[in-house]
Design a protein around this motif. Structure first.
Motif: not given
Length: 443
Positions: A263-289
């Motif tokens: 849940h925390v990784p998901l909500e953290t990811f949601q906030q980043l994607v929404i805040r920065h309007n990230i398109n999936p084609d832009q993503i090189e990789k995602v790291c969850v610590r």
């Protein structure tokens, strides 16, 4: 002082606020059980059991009835089938599903079991079960379901029976025999046996009461032996109850149909994607610590509903494309979607030992999104929505219940259930909940 003396000797102040916390647990758990009983695997299991077993104990929204122990087993299996049951990070597990179905079965035995008494017993049993989780240090390879929860189920049934200290001491020693040798990887691999663990606990907890009444005792020290030598590293039965707060008021409720660790990784990811309007084609990789236990949810490619619910990469990738995190995505087998899988393969989950330091007070994650142009975004959250610091009120739980049971119950029945729970301390018989649920066609 024995464990039973600690548990039965605790003084409770049954305030309106405490009752409301118990009502939230009641409604949320009923919702999880109703959803679970509608799943194909659970329906098949119930139907198969019905061919060899008949009895007087009903399941919620089922045309079949069973004997007490079989009804307990099946109730436990259905309660965790959709991964939407509440939990408690102080116990590092799920107290409600180990105790509430037991009390509902007792209510079927006793039509005069009032709503007020039910609430009191639920609170006392919930606190006891959380205590068992708190004093147990399980081996890391074990799943918490089906371990110390059998002690909670046994305590719930004994409390409803107005047990004595001597009886409860014996019941707990006996119930320890039925703790399951669980395996955490069962959830990660999507093995259905994982959902059986709770069913075994409920059956074992109730069985322990009748064994005690029949003088089939366990050896002295059996409880401590099982949990400190076989299933765990230690069992601190001299640890005092925490009277500073009620655990039932500091639990968590799931907004997402995933293992809580996602849940925390998901909500953290949601906030980043929404805040920065990230398109999936832009993503090189995602790291969850994240902390050690959550880092085990690293599988990128999953093959069924259960394993997908225990995958942080799938949780993040599926939300990105579907903007959903409810159980419907599993019914539609979105874990097979190739577009979602392609993004999941870019998501790495890493254990960060620094994030273990304050667990379970916080359940943190740091998500870093690296774009193909070299831009990097990073964000940290410590707890997810619905947790102790951002807990849901009754209306939130009611809305979750209505949303999750829309395809199962009519609006009239939904409203009647919610009204019944809201006024539970005034109800003369908890058994009526079965009549309300079954007033429409059942499967």
């Amino acid at each position: 002082m024995t464990v039973a003396e600690k548990l039965l000797g605790r003084e409770f102040h049954f305030t309106d606020s405490l009752y409301e916390s118990a009502k939230k647990v009641f409604l949320d758990t009923i919702g999880a059980m109703l959803m679970g009983i509608g799943e194909q695997e659970q329906q098949q299991l119930i139907e198969n059991y019905s061919s060899i077993n008949q009895g007087n104990y009903a399941l919620l929204k089922s045309k079949y009835s069973f004997d007490l122990l079989s009804a307990a087993f099946l109730s436990g299996v259905t309660s965790v089938a959709v991964e939407l049951d509440e939990g408690n990070q102080w116990s590092k597990g799920h107290p409600a599903v180990h105790v509430m179905p037991v009390l509902l079965l007792y209510a079927q035995q006793n039509p005069s079991y009032s709503g007020e008494q039910f609430l009191k017993d639920l609170i006392r049993a919930y606190e006891a079960t959380t205590y068992f989780g708190r004093i147990t240090s399980l081996k890391k390879e074990l799943h918490a379901h089906g371990t110390w929860g059998v002690l909670g189920a046994a305590t719930a049934y004994a409390i409803a029976q107005n047990t004595s200290v001597e009886e409860l001491d014996s019941v707990l020693e006996i119930a320890s025999t039925f703790a399951s040798p669980t395996k955490w990887e069962a959830a990660l691999e999507g093995s259905g046996i994982r959902n059986v663990y709770v069913g075994e606990s409920l059956e074992g907890g109730i069985k322990a009461w009748y064994l005690m009444k029949s003088k089939f005792y366990a050896p002295k020290g059996n409880m401590k032996y099982v949990f400190s030598n076989i299933l765990g590293y230690s069992f601190d039965d001299q640890l005092e109850e925490n009277d500073d707060f009620y655990a039932i008021e500091r639990n968590y409720y799931k907004q997402h149909a995933f293992c809580r660790y996602a849940h925390v990784p998901l909500e953290t990811f949601q906030q980043l994607v929404i805040r920065h309007n990230i398109n999936p084609d832009q993503i090189e990789k995602v790291c969850v610590r994240t902390y050690e236990r959550a880092a085990t949810l690293e599988n990128k490619i999953t093959e069924n509903s259960l394993s997908s619910k225990f995958s942080i990469p799938f949780a993040l990738a599926s939300w990105y494309f579907l903007k959903q995190s409810d159980h419907q995505i599993f019914r539609e087998k979105k874990y097979l979607d190739t577009t979602i899988r392609s993004l999941a393969e870019k998501i790495e989950v890493i254990h960060d030992p620094k994030l273990d330091e304050n667990y379970p007070d916080i359940m943190p994650a740091i998500v870093t999104i690296l774009l193909k142009d070299g831009t990097k975004y990073e964000h940290r959250l410590n707890n997810a929505l619905g947790g102790p610091e951002e807990n849901f009120d009754y209306e939130d739980i009611e809305n979750k219940f209505i949303q999750n049971t829309t395809t199962i119950l009519s609006k009239d029945v939904q409203q009647e259930i919610s009204k019944f729970v809201r006024n539970l301390e005034k109800e003369k018989s908890v058994k009526e909940i079965f009549d309300i649920v079954n007033r429409q066609d059942i499967t």
